[in-house]
Structures are given as structure tokens and as C-alpha cells.
Design a protein around this motif. Structure first.
Motif: not given
Length: 132
Positions: A74-79, A93-107
Motif C-alpha cells: 500500500v502506497f500513499g501520501t506519507s511516502g 491480515g496484520s501490518l507486517k512492516r513499513q518502509f519510509d521510501l523518503k519520497l513525498s506522496e507516492l502516486y
């Protein structure tokens, strides 16, 4: 056939998974967390049956949803890239992990082999190597 998402909003992030035969998407969010965030959906591409999969509540708007194996990306405004385990083809199911891609707003995003391609604010296209 025609499918209508139960809670309305916008349909965003449409992608297809050949193995499950489902289209994956979300309601786009409306910037208001009071409705539980962004609802994720799987739609059977053969007959239009809509399955409410669960919720992504980390950000007000989501722009892309992709299935990769037994995970939903899942990608969105958080980057950030949020990775959910799938219980089955139509249930997140549950959130497995999250990665900050250091980008602004993933479209938008695409996975080709072990590479992830992401479009973001400012007309950027970025590529990342995915782990197995």
C-alpha cells in the motif's frame, strides 16, 4: 458487470493479480480518519463480486495497492510503503512492516521481478530492489 464499492469515495490504485483473479484497490480515503481510514477491496474480475478486505489507517489518502505473493503493498501520501500479510485472496491480515521510501506522496507503483518502481510528487520515477 458493474461493481460499486460500499462506502463510495474514489476508486484508486487499481491493480490485477492473475493468480487470484482479483482486482485490488481502495476507496482513496477522504482525509478523515473518523471513518476508519482507507478501506481495501478485492473484486473478483470474473463476476464483479466486491470483498471488503480490511483497513489501512496510517494516512489520509492512498494512491496505489499492489499484490505481491501473499502480501499487499500500500502506497500513499506519507511516502511510505506499507506491507500487509494476506489471510487469503480477499482478506488483509496484520501490518507486517513499513518502509519510509523518503519520497513525498507516492502516486503509482509497479513490481517487475524483484524491482519496485514508484512515481511521486514532482514527476519523479524511482526504482528499488525488493527483498525476497
Amino acid at each position: 458487470w458493474e461493481a460499486v464499492l460500499p462506502d463510495g469515495h474514489r476508486v484508486r490504485g487499481l491493480s490485477h493479480d492473475a493468480k487470484s483473479g482479483c482486482l485490488y484497490m481502495h476507496n482513496g480515503g477522504d482525509g478523515d480518519y473518523s471513518d476508519g481510514g482507507t478501506t481495501l477491496y478485492a473484486v473478483d474480475a470474473s463476476d464483479g463480486t466486491v470483498h471488503t478486505m480490511g483497513t489501512h489507517a496510517d494516512e489520509p489518502r492512498v494512491y496505489q495497492v499492489l499484490r505481491r505473493g501473499e502480501e499487499l503493498l500500500v502506497f500513499g501520501t506519507s511516502g511510505k510503503l506499507s506491507v500487509y500479510d494476506l489471510t487469503n485472496d480477499t482478506t488483509v491480515g496484520s501490518l507486517k512492516r513499513q518502509f519510509d521510501l523518503k519520497l513525498s506522496e507516492l502516486y503509482g507503483a509497479a513490481v517487475i521481478g524483484d524491482s519496485l518502481f514508484v512515481t511521486s510528487k514532482g514527476g519523479k520515477l524511482s526504482a528499488f530492489r525488493l527483498g525476497r
